[in-house]
Scaffold this motif. Structure first.
Motif, short mmCIF file in Angstrom:
data_model
loop_
_atom_site.label_atom_id
_atom_site.label_comp_id
_atom_site.label_asym_id
_atom_site.label_seq_id
_atom_site.Cartn_x
_atom_site.Cartn_y
_atom_site.Cartn_z
N PHE A 1 0.66 -0.99 -0.02
CA PHE A 1 0.36 0.13 0.23
C PHE A 1 0.99 1.17 -0.37
CE2 PHE A 1 -2.82 -2.64 2.41
CZ PHE A 1 -3.19 -3.53 1.45
N GLU A 2 1.80 0.85 0.52
CA GLU A 2 2.78 2.42 0.44
C GLU A 2 3.62 2.97 -0.58
OE1 GLU A 2 3.88 5.54 2.77
OE2 GLU A 2 3.13 3.83 3.97
N LEU A 3 3.95 1.59 -1.06
CA LEU A 3 4.10 1.95 -2.67
C LEU A 3 3.46 2.79 -3.46
CD1 LEU A 3 6.34 -1.38 -2.54
CD2 LEU A 3 7.64 -0.02 -3.21
N ALA A 4 2.53 1.53 -3.31
CA ALA A 4 1.25 2.11 -4.33
C ALA A 4 0.47 3.72 -4.37
CB ALA A 4 -0.14 1.24 -4.20
N SER A 5 0.98 3.49 -3.75
CA SER A 5 0.47 5.29 -2.52
C SER A 5 1.20 6.84 -3.13
CB SER A 5 0.08 5.42 -1.35
OG SER A 5 0.62 6.57 -0.73
N ARG A 6 2.27 5.45 -3.62
CA ARG A 6 3.48 6.45 -3.53
C ARG A 6 4.07 6.61 -5.24
NH1 ARG A 6 7.51 7.82 0.71
NH2 ARG A 6 6.89 6.96 2.64
N GLY A 7 3.14 5.42 -5.87
CA GLY A 7 3.20 5.86 -7.26
C GLY A 7 3.87 5.15 -8.16
N ALA A 8 4.14 3.78 -7.68
CA ALA A 8 4.74 2.79 -7.76
C ALA A 8 4.12 2.81 -9.37
CB ALA A 8 4.86 1.72 -7.29
N VAL A 9 4.64 2.59 -10.17
CA VAL A 9 4.33 1.62 -11.38
C VAL A 9 3.03 0.46 -11.00
CG1 VAL A 9 4.08 0.94 -13.86
CG2 VAL A 9 5.59 2.13 -13.21
N SER A 10 3.51 -0.65 -10.37
CA SER A 10 2.89 -2.25 -10.08
C SER A 10 3.96 -2.23 -9.37
CB SER A 10 3.48 -2.85 -11.61
OG SER A 10 4.71 -3.25 -11.28
N VAL A 11 2.91 -3.23 -8.37
CA VAL A 11 3.12 -3.79 -6.91
C VAL A 11 2.61 -5.04 -7.14
CG1 VAL A 11 2.62 -3.71 -4.48
CG2 VAL A 11 3.41 -1.81 -5.94
N ASP A 12 3.36 -6.53 -7.23
CA ASP A 12 3.24 -7.05 -7.10
C ASP A 12 3.33 -7.98 -5.74
OD1 ASP A 12 2.80 -7.57 -9.73
OD2 ASP A 12 4.50 -9.04 -10.13
N ALA A 13 1.93 -8.55 -5.19
CA ALA A 13 2.25 -9.10 -3.38
C ALA A 13 2.28 -10.03 -3.62
CB ALA A 13 1.10 -7.91 -2.90
N ILE A 14 3.09 -10.86 -2.76
CA ILE A 14 2.92 -12.08 -2.97
C ILE A 14 2.25 -13.21 -1.76
CG2 ILE A 14 4.11 -14.93 -3.60
CD1 ILE A 14 3.75 -12.72 -5.52
N ASP A 15 1.91 -13.97 -0.54
CA ASP A 15 1.86 -14.80 0.06
C ASP A 15 0.94 -15.92 0.06
OD1 ASP A 15 1.49 -12.90 3.25
OD2 ASP A 15 0.45 -14.62 3.28
N GLN A 16 1.01 -16.77 1.01
CA GLN A 16 0.49 -17.91 0.50
C GLN A 16 -1.06 -18.28 1.66
OE1 GLN A 16 2.85 -20.79 2.27
NE2 GLN A 16 3.20 -20.55 4.58
N HIS A 17 -0.97 -17.16 2.27
CA HIS A 17 -2.19 -17.29 3.18
C HIS A 17 -3.53 -16.69 2.87
CE1 HIS A 17 -0.33 -18.98 6.61
NE2 HIS A 17 0.05 -17.90 5.77
N ALA A 18 -4.95 -17.51 1.77
CA ALA A 18 -5.93 -17.28 1.42
C ALA A 18 -6.50 -15.71 2.00
CB ALA A 18 -6.90 -17.95 0.89
N LYS A 19 -6.21 -15.32 3.21
CA LYS A 19 -6.79 -13.99 4.00
C LYS A 19 -5.91 -13.82 3.96
CE LYS A 19 -9.51 -17.00 7.34
NZ LYS A 19 -10.18 -17.09 8.81
N CYS A 20 -4.42 -13.23 3.72
CA CYS A 20 -3.86 -12.24 2.79
C CYS A 20 -4.17 -11.48 2.03
CB CYS A 20 -2.50 -12.22 4.15
SG CYS A 20 -1.75 -12.41 5.25
N ILE A 21 -4.34 -12.67 0.91
CA ILE A 21 -4.28 -11.99 -0.38
C ILE A 21 -5.95 -11.11 -0.23
CG2 ILE A 21 -4.99 -12.75 -2.43
CD1 ILE A 21 -1.63 -12.83 -1.63
N MET A 22 -6.68 -12.14 0.09
CA MET A 22 -7.86 -11.81 0.70
C MET A 22 -8.65 -9.92 0.94
SD MET A 22 -10.88 -14.51 1.20
CE MET A 22 -11.80 -13.57 1.47
N TYR A 23 -7.66 -9.71 2.05
CA TYR A 23 -7.24 -8.51 2.68
C TYR A 23 -6.62 -7.40 2.02
CZ TYR A 23 -6.71 -4.83 5.74
OH TYR A 23 -6.33 -3.54 6.34
#
Length: 177
Positions: free
Chosen positions: A59-81
């Motif tokens: 969220f911090e990277l995207a808020s600052r204007g990053a072109v793309s942010v790929d967020a990787i995690d193995q937990h489904a609840k984290c990804i949903m959030y």
């Protein structure tokens, strides 16, 4: 947790307490982004957030204007959030993927300007994580890799190591190609 800079600066994020995470503290995150502000043009970079957890760094990277942010995690609840919060905050450049990070590192086809990894502090492969990422060609030449880890654990030596910053029990190790 709060977003420190960019278009969503000041917004509080309240992830469910049921998520299996240990978010980067606001103090450590603010210190990290003070360092990054002097090294990165956020509006020109592709980013990878490994062990994304609450999406705090994404969220911090995207808020600052990053072109793309790929967020990787193995937990489904984290990804949903992360998906729900990114949509609510209109941070469309965040894309999530539910995956085992170590398998993702071995199979990823994309390379990034900035990679942040915040693995569980007790993970066995922590000392080798930087070299796994660097060997996998995930980091573009001139790119920056930051790994958050407990100050009590040392990472394996690497010719790409730049520096370490210590913030109490947490440390950030920096690497660049």
């Amino acid at each position: 947790m709060r977003i420190i800079g960019g278009k969503a600066a000041g917004l509080r994020i309240n992830p469910p307490t049921s998520l299996p995470v240990r978010p980067t503290t606001d103090i450590a995150k603010e210190a990290l982004f003070n360092i990054l502000n002097n090294r990165i043009e956020f509006d020109e970079i592709d980013c990878l957030d490994l062990f994304a957890g609450t999406g705090n760094i994404s969220f911090e990277l995207a808020s600052r204007g990053a072109v793309s942010v790929d967020a990787i995690d193995q937990h489904a609840k984290c990804i949903m959030y992360i998906d729900e919060t990114a949509k609510k905050l209109k941070l469309e450049q965040i894309k999530t993927r539910r995956a085992d990070v170590f398998k993702y590192i071995k199979s990823a086809k994309k390379s990034y300007d900035f990679i942040f990894a915040d693995p569980p502090y007790d993970i066995g492969a922590l000392p080798q994580l930087a070299q796994m990422i660097l060997d996998g060609d995930l980091l573009k030449p001139g790119g920056l890799l930051v790994i958050e880890h407990p100050s009590s654990r040392k990472l394996a030596e690497s010719p790409y190591f730049v520096e370490i910053r210590v913030y109490g029990n947490s440390s950030f190790s920096f690497y660049s190609k």
